[in-house]
Design an enzyme around this catalytic site. Sequence first.
Site, PDB file in Angstrom:
ATOM      1  N   GLU A  21       0.811  -1.206   0.000  1.00 48.68           N
ATOM      2  CA  GLU A  21       0.000   0.000   0.000  1.00 48.68           C
ATOM      3  C   GLU A  21       0.848   1.261   0.000  1.00 48.68           C
ATOM      4  O   GLU A  21       1.902   1.319   0.629  1.00 48.68           O
ATOM      5  CB  GLU A  21      -0.922  -0.016   1.216  1.00 48.68           C
ATOM      6  CG  GLU A  21      -1.758  -1.287   1.217  1.00 48.68           C
ATOM      7  CD  GLU A  21      -2.894  -1.281   2.221  1.00 48.68           C
ATOM      8  OE1 GLU A  21      -3.625  -2.263   2.254  1.00 48.68           O
ATOM      9  OE2 GLU A  21      -3.050  -0.302   2.961  1.00 48.68           O
TER      10      GLU A  21
ATOM     11  N   CYS B 179       0.766  -0.958  15.837  1.00 45.42           N
ATOM     12  CA  CYS B 179       0.849  -0.856  14.381  1.00 45.42           C
ATOM     13  C   CYS B 179       0.261  -2.088  13.678  1.00 45.42           C
ATOM     14  O   CYS B 179       0.620  -3.223  13.995  1.00 45.42           O
ATOM     15  CB  CYS B 179       2.320  -0.688  14.000  1.00 45.42           C
ATOM     16  SG  CYS B 179       2.627  -0.712  12.239  1.00 45.42           S
TER      17      CYS B 179
ATOM     18  N   CYS C 222       5.628  -3.656  16.445  1.00 46.69           N
ATOM     19  CA  CYS C 222       5.204  -2.651  17.422  1.00 46.69           C
ATOM     20  C   CYS C 222       3.716  -2.870  17.723  1.00 46.69           C
ATOM     21  O   CYS C 222       2.931  -3.137  16.813  1.00 46.69           O
ATOM     22  CB  CYS C 222       5.418  -1.245  16.876  1.00 46.69           C
ATOM     23  SG  CYS C 222       7.130  -0.937  16.419  1.00 46.69           S
TER      24      CYS C 222
ATOM     25  N   CYS D 218       6.077  -6.215   8.420  1.00 47.66           N
ATOM     26  CA  CYS D 218       7.246  -5.689   9.136  1.00 47.66           C
ATOM     27  C   CYS D 218       7.602  -6.672  10.234  1.00 47.66           C
ATOM     28  O   CYS D 218       6.720  -7.174  10.922  1.00 47.66           O
ATOM     29  CB  CYS D 218       6.926  -4.323   9.736  1.00 47.66           C
ATOM     30  SG  CYS D 218       8.312  -3.606  10.655  1.00 47.66           S
TER      31      CYS D 218
ATOM     32  N   CYS E 257      -1.245   6.107   8.846  1.00 51.73           N
ATOM     33  CA  CYS E 257      -0.090   5.283   9.212  1.00 51.73           C
ATOM     34  C   CYS E 257      -0.483   4.239  10.249  1.00 51.73           C
ATOM     35  O   CYS E 257      -1.275   4.500  11.126  1.00 51.73           O
ATOM     36  CB  CYS E 257       1.022   6.145   9.777  1.00 51.73           C
ATOM     37  SG  CYS E 257       1.517   7.406   8.632  1.00 51.73           S
TER      38      CYS E 257
ATOM     39  N   CYS F 205       3.446   8.557   0.600  1.00 59.22           N
ATOM     40  CA  CYS F 205       3.959   7.734   1.692  1.00 59.22           C
ATOM     41  C   CYS F 205       4.183   6.331   1.116  1.00 59.22           C
ATOM     42  O   CYS F 205       3.229   5.687   0.676  1.00 59.22           O
ATOM     43  CB  CYS F 205       2.920   7.718   2.805  1.00 59.22           C
ATOM     44  SG  CYS F 205       3.316   6.631   4.163  1.00 59.22           S
TER      45      CYS F 205
HETATM   46  N1  SAH Z   1       8.939   1.342  10.389  1.00 54.84           N
HETATM   47  C1  SAH Z   1       9.162   2.738  10.330  1.00 54.84           C
HETATM   48  C2  SAH Z   1       8.423   3.429   9.230  1.00 54.84           C
HETATM   49  C3  SAH Z   1       6.981   3.052   9.027  1.00 54.84           C
HETATM   50  S1  SAH Z   1       5.843   3.387  10.344  1.00 54.84           S
HETATM   51  C4  SAH Z   1       8.872   3.387  11.659  1.00 54.84           C
HETATM   52  O1  SAH Z   1       8.292   2.749  12.528  1.00 54.84           O
HETATM   53  O2  SAH Z   1       9.242   4.542  11.826  1.00 54.84           O
HETATM   54  C5  SAH Z   1       5.495   5.100  10.119  1.00 54.84           C
HETATM   55  C6  SAH Z   1       4.950   5.826  11.360  1.00 54.84           C
HETATM   56  O3  SAH Z   1       3.611   5.453  11.671  1.00 54.84           O
HETATM   57  C7  SAH Z   1       5.771   5.547  12.594  1.00 54.84           C
HETATM   58  O4  SAH Z   1       6.070   6.717  13.291  1.00 54.84           O
HETATM   59  C8  SAH Z   1       4.828   4.664  13.354  1.00 54.84           C
HETATM   60  O5  SAH Z   1       5.162   4.656  14.666  1.00 54.84           O
HETATM   61  C9  SAH Z   1       3.496   5.280  13.058  1.00 54.84           C
HETATM   62  N2  SAH Z   1       2.342   4.444  13.402  1.00 54.84           N
HETATM   63  C10 SAH Z   1       2.277   3.108  13.440  1.00 54.84           C
HETATM   64  N3  SAH Z   1       1.046   2.697  13.833  1.00 54.84           N
HETATM   65  C11 SAH Z   1       0.311   3.813  14.042  1.00 54.84           C
HETATM   66  C12 SAH Z   1      -1.042   4.052  14.443  1.00 54.84           C
HETATM   67  N4  SAH Z   1      -1.879   3.057  14.702  1.00 54.84           N
HETATM   68  N5  SAH Z   1      -1.463   5.326  14.531  1.00 54.84           N
HETATM   69  C13 SAH Z   1      -0.622   6.339  14.226  1.00 54.84           C
HETATM   70  N6  SAH Z   1       0.657   6.179  13.854  1.00 54.84           N
HETATM   71  C14 SAH Z   1       1.132   4.928  13.764  1.00 54.84           C
HETATM   72 FE1  SF4 Z   2       7.274  -1.855  11.737  1.00 57.09          FE
HETATM   73 FE2  SF4 Z   2       4.980  -0.632  12.269  1.00 57.09          FE
HETATM   74 FE3  SF4 Z   2       6.888  -0.708  14.111  1.00 57.09          FE
HETATM   75 FE4  SF4 Z   2       7.222   0.828  11.906  1.00 57.09          FE
HETATM   76  S1  SF4 Z   2       5.676   1.099  13.508  1.00 57.09           S
HETATM   77  S2  SF4 Z   2       8.719  -0.568  12.855  1.00 57.09           S
HETATM   78  S3  SF4 Z   2       6.151  -0.457  10.391  1.00 57.09           S
HETATM   79  S4  SF4 Z   2       5.807  -2.495  13.283  1.00 57.09           S
END
Ligand code: SAH
Ligand code: SF4
Length: 333
Positions: A81, A109, A106, A102, A324, A95
């Site tokens: 996506e 996410c 986290c 991944c 995101c 984006c």
């Molecule tokens: N893996 C990298 C880049 C992709 S995530 C990283 O983690 O930085 C991009 C951003 O979206 C990150 O700052 C992540 O923490 C945020 N993100 C992930 N899940 C989210 C959510 N449910 N609501 C808002 N931001 C989120």
């Molecule tokens: Fe991976 Fe999502 Fe964590 Fe970014 S925020 S490192 S995409 S699991």
Amino acid sequence: MNFEKLEEIMKTEPAYRWKQAKKAIFKDLITDWNEATALPKILREKFLREVPLRIESEILSSKDKRSVKACIKLRDGLSVEAVLMKHTDRRNTVCVSSQVGCPLGCLFCVTGKMGFKRNLTASEIARQVLFFARYVKKQDEKVTNIVFMGMGEPFLNWVEVKKAIEIINDDNYFGIGARKISVSTAGIIEGIEKLARDFPQINLAISLHAPDDALRGELMPVNKKYPLSKILKAVDEYIEKTNRKVMFEYVMLRGVNDSEFQARELAKLLKYPLYMVNLIAYNPNGRFEPTPEEKIKKFKAILEAAGIFTTQRYRFGTDIEAACGQLAARKSH
Ligand code: SAH
Ligand code: SF4
């Protein structure tokens, strides 16, 4: 659209042909090789067969039309996506994803929840930009900014991400300036070092999300390998080499990381003048609750009172699940 294959074919052609083909793809943004009239018919036919320009995708547009999500189909049946965010000043940010899924998991996410499927190739990353370059061309606009904030951790796929950035940045390709490109990481320190070495002009964003290791470790398992002290040391070295500002992203989770005490702790941690904080509204996906707007403002005020430049991210596309952390390939795509 397979750039690697195209490059391979062009090796046997004179250099000016390569230039013509690149102009047709990246500047004229053709979607059919027959439109590339500068190229001889025989070459166009070869391209039609071997490097078709079609990008198979499905798109969803938010109600306010300011964000558009594309699910782009990959050759092996997976999909990835990418999201277009249209700003009011004609800036168009894409984006992009760097991996399918991944491995870092986290808790907040969606991409993390789906696990890791595979790395994307440079071509598959650049194709996401190409898709939206064509899309905004219809509105007489251009893609102006790129953020690596889609699915995946860009520094765990650096070889391909680096190649993709070269394509995005090169004037013969997309020609998007380095200062308009940002890479976001969960804190892979070797990646931060590589970014400073390979692209000192590109913006770095760090996903921080907690002011202490105990909480960060709970939210982001990767913190065990790369704790805050190591990340901040790598960021300081990055700043020393590049003299660039660094953005710390902080997703606001109700009752988890949004207290006034935590704001003060964060302020102590991030007191360096070139540090900035971006507070992100959490896009709910089951596990947590978003912090109410009022409380985000309070948190922001505490950071600002401590002299930290702080922004609050406009929330794009929650109604199309494009925000995101909501990017997850679903079976139906
Ligand atoms: N893996 C990298 C880049 C992709 S995530 C990283 O983690 O930085 C991009 C951003 O979206 C990150 O700052 C992540 O923490 C945020 N993100 C992930 N899940 C989210 C959510 N449910 N609501 C808002 N931001 C989120
Ligand atoms: Fe991976 Fe999502 Fe964590 Fe970014 S925020 S490192 S995409 S699991």
